[in-house]
Design an enzyme around this catalytic site. Structure first.
Site, PDB file in Angstrom:
ATOM      1  N   GLU A 247      26.463  42.358   2.820  1.00  0.00           N
ATOM      2  CA  GLU A 247      27.908  42.372   2.620  1.00  0.00           C
ATOM      3  C   GLU A 247      28.592  42.113   3.959  1.00  0.00           C
ATOM      4  OE1 GLU A 247      30.093  46.111   2.852  1.00  0.00           O
ATOM      5  OE2 GLU A 247      28.420  46.930   1.702  1.00  0.00           O
TER       6      GLU A 247
ATOM      7  N   CYS B 229      25.858  47.540  -1.160  1.00  0.00           N
ATOM      8  CA  CYS B 229      24.497  47.892  -0.706  1.00  0.00           C
ATOM      9  C   CYS B 229      23.426  47.466  -1.701  1.00  0.00           C
ATOM     10  CB  CYS B 229      24.404  49.389  -0.472  1.00  0.00           C
ATOM     11  SG  CYS B 229      25.654  49.988   0.633  1.00  0.00           S
TER      12      CYS B 229
ATOM     13  N   SER C 298      32.886  58.048  -4.102  1.00  0.00           N
ATOM     14  CA  SER C 298      31.732  57.140  -4.034  1.00  0.00           C
ATOM     15  C   SER C 298      30.426  57.910  -4.271  1.00  0.00           C
ATOM     16  CB  SER C 298      31.697  56.385  -2.698  1.00  0.00           C
ATOM     17  OG  SER C 298      31.331  57.228  -1.626  1.00  0.00           O
TER      18      SER C 298
ATOM     19  N   HIS D 252      18.635  55.064  -2.271  1.00  0.00           N
ATOM     20  CA  HIS D 252      19.551  54.439  -1.307  1.00  0.00           C
ATOM     21  C   HIS D 252      20.083  55.565  -0.402  1.00  0.00           C
ATOM     22  CE1 HIS D 252      22.798  52.397   0.575  1.00  0.00           C
ATOM     23  NE2 HIS D 252      23.729  53.051  -0.094  1.00  0.00           N
TER      24      HIS D 252
ATOM     25  N   LYS E  65      21.351  64.975  -2.476  1.00  0.00           N
ATOM     26  CA  LYS E  65      22.212  65.029  -3.664  1.00  0.00           C
ATOM     27  C   LYS E  65      21.586  64.219  -4.808  1.00  0.00           C
ATOM     28  CE  LYS E  65      26.388  65.064  -0.737  1.00  0.00           C
ATOM     29  NZ  LYS E  65      26.842  66.440  -0.856  1.00  0.00           N
TER      30      LYS E  65
ATOM     31  N   SER F 253      27.995  50.021  -4.065  1.00  0.00           N
ATOM     32  CA  SER F 253      29.330  50.406  -4.519  1.00  0.00           C
ATOM     33  C   SER F 253      29.974  49.267  -5.299  1.00  0.00           C
ATOM     34  CB  SER F 253      30.202  50.767  -3.322  1.00  0.00           C
ATOM     35  OG  SER F 253      29.791  52.003  -2.796  1.00  0.00           O
TER      36      SER F 253
HETATM   37  N1  CAA Z   1      27.770  72.552   9.576  1.00  0.00           N
HETATM   38  C1  CAA Z   1      26.943  72.084   8.590  1.00  0.00           C
HETATM   39  N2  CAA Z   1      27.405  71.322   7.552  1.00  0.00           N
HETATM   40  C2  CAA Z   1      28.715  71.007   7.535  1.00  0.00           C
HETATM   41  C3  CAA Z   1      29.615  71.445   8.524  1.00  0.00           C
HETATM   42  C4  CAA Z   1      29.100  72.258   9.583  1.00  0.00           C
HETATM   43  N3  CAA Z   1      29.884  72.703  10.565  1.00  0.00           N
HETATM   44  N4  CAA Z   1      30.844  70.969   8.221  1.00  0.00           N
HETATM   45  C5  CAA Z   1      30.710  70.231   7.073  1.00  0.00           C
HETATM   46  N5  CAA Z   1      29.445  70.269   6.659  1.00  0.00           N
HETATM   47  C6  CAA Z   1      28.836  69.590   5.511  1.00  0.00           C
HETATM   48  C7  CAA Z   1      29.684  69.662   4.251  1.00  0.00           C
HETATM   49  O1  CAA Z   1      29.486  70.878   3.529  1.00  0.00           O
HETATM   50  C8  CAA Z   1      29.193  68.455   3.499  1.00  0.00           C
HETATM   51  O2  CAA Z   1      27.943  68.708   2.901  1.00  0.00           O
HETATM   52  P1  CAA Z   1      27.837  68.770   1.286  1.00  0.00           P
HETATM   53  O3  CAA Z   1      28.364  67.476   0.766  1.00  0.00           O
HETATM   54  O4  CAA Z   1      26.365  68.905   1.036  1.00  0.00           O
HETATM   55  O5  CAA Z   1      28.656  69.931   0.840  1.00  0.00           O
HETATM   56  C9  CAA Z   1      28.888  67.441   4.618  1.00  0.00           C
HETATM   57  O6  CAA Z   1      28.781  68.216   5.817  1.00  0.00           O
HETATM   58  C10 CAA Z   1      29.993  66.423   4.805  1.00  0.00           C
HETATM   59  O7  CAA Z   1      31.207  67.108   4.924  1.00  0.00           O
HETATM   60  P2  CAA Z   1      32.533  66.575   4.211  1.00  0.00           P
HETATM   61  O8  CAA Z   1      32.231  66.199   2.805  1.00  0.00           O
HETATM   62  O9  CAA Z   1      33.617  67.536   4.457  1.00  0.00           O
HETATM   63  O10 CAA Z   1      32.741  65.259   5.105  1.00  0.00           O
HETATM   64  P3  CAA Z   1      33.858  64.175   5.029  1.00  0.00           P
HETATM   65  O11 CAA Z   1      34.848  64.494   3.987  1.00  0.00           O
HETATM   66  O12 CAA Z   1      34.342  63.998   6.431  1.00  0.00           O
HETATM   67  O13 CAA Z   1      33.094  62.835   4.616  1.00  0.00           O
HETATM   68  C11 CAA Z   1      31.672  61.319   3.521  1.00  0.00           C
HETATM   69  C12 CAA Z   1      31.772  62.691   4.168  1.00  0.00           C
HETATM   70  C13 CAA Z   1      32.490  61.304   2.219  1.00  0.00           C
HETATM   71  C14 CAA Z   1      30.220  61.038   3.170  1.00  0.00           C
HETATM   72  C15 CAA Z   1      32.207  60.244   4.505  1.00  0.00           C
HETATM   73  O14 CAA Z   1      31.398  60.193   5.628  1.00  0.00           O
HETATM   74  C16 CAA Z   1      32.357  58.854   3.901  1.00  0.00           C
HETATM   75  O15 CAA Z   1      33.384  58.529   3.308  1.00  0.00           O
HETATM   76  N6  CAA Z   1      31.307  57.973   4.069  1.00  0.00           N
HETATM   77  C17 CAA Z   1      31.336  56.622   3.572  1.00  0.00           C
HETATM   78  C18 CAA Z   1      31.094  56.540   2.068  1.00  0.00           C
HETATM   79  C19 CAA Z   1      29.642  56.851   1.691  1.00  0.00           C
HETATM   80  O16 CAA Z   1      28.746  56.839   2.490  1.00  0.00           O
HETATM   81  N7  CAA Z   1      29.432  57.124   0.391  1.00  0.00           N
HETATM   82  C20 CAA Z   1      28.097  57.390  -0.108  1.00  0.00           C
HETATM   83  C21 CAA Z   1      27.949  56.998  -1.557  1.00  0.00           C
HETATM   84  S1  CAA Z   1      28.433  55.271  -1.784  1.00  0.00           S
HETATM   85  C22 CAA Z   1      27.108  54.403  -1.167  1.00  0.00           C
HETATM   86  O17 CAA Z   1      26.059  54.934  -1.005  1.00  0.00           O
HETATM   87  C23 CAA Z   1      27.289  52.982  -0.811  1.00  0.00           C
HETATM   88  C24 CAA Z   1      27.320  52.904   0.686  1.00  0.00           C
HETATM   89  O18 CAA Z   1      26.311  52.812   1.338  1.00  0.00           O
HETATM   90  C25 CAA Z   1      28.619  52.976   1.322  1.00  0.00           C
END
Ligand code: CAA
Length: 421
Positions: free
Chosen positions: A87, A119, A212, A244, A253, A331
Site C-alpha cells: 500500500e 495489509c 480497526s 497479522h 487479542k 483494513s
Molecule cells: N502500561 C502497560 N500497558 C498500558 C499502559 C501502561 N502504562 N498504558 C496503556 N496500556 C495498554 C492499554 O491498556 C492497551 O492495551 P489493551 O488494548 O490490551 O487494553 C494498550 O496499552 C494500548 O493503549 P490504548 O488503547 O490506550 O492506546 P491508543 O489509544 O493510544 O492506541 C492503537 C492504540 C489504537 C493500536 C493505535 O496505536 C493505533 O491507532 N494504531 C494504528 C491502527 C492499528 O494498528 N490497528 C490494528 C488493527 S487494523 C490492522 O491490523 C491493519 C493495519 O496493520 C493497520
C-alpha cells in the site's frame, strides 16, 4: 489435507529485507511523555524499523526477493509470475513490481503486477499464485510474491508507535521446501469499513484505531468460519497460530478471538480459569513466533509472513507435516484464514530464514535523528540527487533521486557491478 491428484503447493523460499536503522520504543515513549510500558507491554513492541530517504518499497522488495532467490538457489528464469503486495507504491500508475522485475533480471514472459488492499495485498498475491499453479497455467514455473511496505502514521499520532518498514519475499511453487498450503483450507472475508485508509493526497495513514481492532477481530471470525466450515477440531492439532501483527499485542487479542470461536463462548480474562487456559494456549501457539515482529514493527502486508519466518527459523525435524493456521487482515477490509503444513524439509532451511544477524547490525536512532529521517523521507520523492552514504546505506540497492520525473536506483558497494536502471 493431502490431495493425491495434485502435487503439494506452497511456500518454497522466504527472506526479509529491512531498513538499516530503528528507533527503540522506550526512546520514543520518553520523547512522547508516555510510560514506556504502554509501548513495550501495552502494544508489545521493542523496536521499529525506520526507512531512510534512500530506502523505499522498490529497494526493500528487491533486496528481499534477491535474498530469497539466492539463499534458496531459485533460478530467476523459473519465475513466471511476480506480484508485489503493497500500500506504499512509488507511483500512482507504475507498479513497484515492474522495477523489481528489471532489477532482478526476470524473464520478459513473466506476468508482473502490484496488488493493493492495505495489509492484505500480499496475501491476495499468495492465493492468486496458488490458484495459478493449481490451474496448470504455471507449467512448472514458480511465483515470486513480495510483501513490501513502509508504515507511516505521522509524528505524535496514536498510530506512531505502530509504524515500521520492511519486505518479505516468498517463492511459491510445487513441492515447497517450507510450507504447504492446501486450497480447500483457505477462507476469505470482505466488508467495506472505514477503519484505516490513506487518501491520495496524504502520505500518512488515517485510522480509527480502536474500531480497526474490532474490524480485524470480526474479520478473523468470518474468514476462519469460511476456511474451516465448522471443522473446529483441527485447532487441537495446530503447532502454531500465526496472525497479522500490526503490533505484537494484536496477536494476543486475535488469539483470544480464536479461542472464543473454537469454544463458541466468550473468554473472560478476568476469571482465573479462562486466564489460565488462554495463557497456556497463547504461550504455546502464538508467543514463540513474535520476536521478529517485536523487533521490526508493523510492515503492513508482510507482518503475517514475518511471524511465519520466525516459526520457520525455529523449525525442527519433528515438526514435519504439523499444521499451522495463518490469518491475514487488510483494513478496508479483506481477510483470509488458511491452514498450512510444515514441509518435511523445512528444518533444513531454518538457518536460511533467520534474519537476526542483519537486525542486530541496524543503527539505533535518537529521537532527533528519527524525526529528521521522517522529514527527509517526506521530501525524498522530489529530490534530484540523494547520497546514500549520508544515511549510512553503503551496500545493496538505493533510491538516489528523481530526475525528469523518473525514479533512479543504484546498486552500491560490492553490488555496484550490477547494472543500474
Ligand atoms: N502500561 C502497560 N500497558 C498500558 C499502559 C501502561 N502504562 N498504558 C496503556 N496500556 C495498554 C492499554 O491498556 C492497551 O492495551 P489493551 O488494548 O490490551 O487494553 C494498550 O496499552 C494500548 O493503549 P490504548 O488503547 O490506550 O492506546 P491508543 O489509544 O493510544 O492506541 C492503537 C492504540 C489504537 C493500536 C493505535 O496505536 C493505533 O491507532 N494504531 C494504528 C491502527 C492499528 O494498528 N490497528 C490494528 C488493527 S487494523 C490492522 O491490523 C491493519 C493495519 O496493520 C493497520
Amino acid at each position: 489435507m493431502t490431495d493425491s491428484h495434485h502435487p503439494p503447493v506452497g511456500i518454497d523460499a522466504l527472506a526479509l529485507a529491512c531498513p538499516k536503522a530503528f528507533i527503540a520504543m522506550d526512546t520514543l515513549a520518553e520523547a512522547r511523555g508516555v510510560p514506556s510500558a504502554k509501548y513495550t507491554q501495552g502494544l508489545g513492541q521493542e523496536k521499529m524499523a525506520i526507512a531512510s530517504p534512500v530506502e523505499d518499497t522498490v529497494t526493500l522488495a528487491t533486496a528481499a526477493a534477491r535474498r530469497a532467490l539466492e539463499t534458496f538457489d531459485v533460478d530467476p528464469q523459473s519465475i513466471g509470475t511476480l506480484i508485489v503486495g503493497t500500500e506504499t507504491g512509488v507511483d500512482h500508475s507504475k507498479p513497484v513490481a515492474v522495477y523489481v522485475h528489471e532489477l532482478l533480471g526476470l524473464p520478459e514472459r513473466c506476468r508482473t503486477f502490484e496488488t493493493k488492499h492495505a495489509c492484505y495485498g500480499a496475501s491476495a498475491g499468495l492465493t492468486t499464485s496458488l490458484d495459478w499453479i493449481a490451474s496448470g497455467r504455471a507449467r512448472g514455473q514458480k511465483a515470486l510474491v513480495i510483501a513490501a511496505d513502509i508504515a507511516s502514521y505521522g509524528l505524535n499520532t496514536p498510530g506512531e508507535p505502530t509504524q515500521g518498514a520492511g519486505a518479505v519475499a516468498m517463492v511459491i511453487g510445487e513441492h515447497p521446501r517450507l510450507l504447504r498450503i492446501h486450497p480447500n483450507t483457505i477462507g476469505d472475508y470482505t466488508r467495506q469499513v472505514m477503519d484505516f485508509w490513506r487518501p491520495l493526497y496524504s502520505k500518512y495513514a488515517l485510522a480509527d484505531g480502536h474500531y480497526s481492532i474490532e474490524c480485524y477481530l470480526e474479520a478473523l471470525a468470518g474468514a476462519r468460519a469460511a476456511a474451516l466450515d465448522g471443522g473446529d477440531e483441527v485447532f487441537d492439532e495446530l503447532l502454531a497460530c500465526l496472525y497479522h501483527v500490526p503490533f505484537v499485542k494484536m496477536a494476543h487479542k486475535a488469539h483470544r478471538k480464536e479461542l472464543e470461536c473454537v469454544h463458541h463462548r466468550p473468554f473472560d480474562l478476568d476469571t482465573a480459569d479462562d486466564q489460565a487456559r488462554f495463557d497456556a494456549s497463547y504461550q504455546r501457539l502464538v508467543a514463540p513466533w513474535l520476536s521478529l515482529n517485536a523487533q521490526v514493527g508493523n510492515i503492513y502486508t508482510g507482518s503475517l509472513y514475518l511471524a511465519l519466518m520466525d516459526l520457520i527459523r525455529q523449525s525442527q525435524a519433528s515438526w514435519a507435516d504439523r499444521r499451522v493456521s495463518l490469518f491475514s487482515y487488510g483494513s478496508g477490509c479483506g481477510a483470509t484464514y488458511m491452514l498450512g503444513q510444515i514441509a518435511p524439509s523445512a528444518h533444513q532451511w531454518a538457518g536460511h530464514c533467520d534474519p537476526q544477524a542483519d537486525l542486530d547490525q541496524r543503527r539505533r536512532l535518537s529521537v532527533g535523528e528519527y524525526e529528521a529521517m521522517i522529514a527527509a523521507f517526506e521530501r525524498a520523492e522530489r529530490a534530484e540527487k540523494l547520497d546514500p552514504s549520508d544515511w549510512g546505506v553503503l551496500e545493496g540497492l538505493a533510491y538516489v533521486g528523481t530526475q525528469d520525473h523518473q525514479r533512479q536506483y543504484r546498486w552500491l558497494g560490492r553490488d555496484a557491478l550490477t547494472p543500474a536502471v
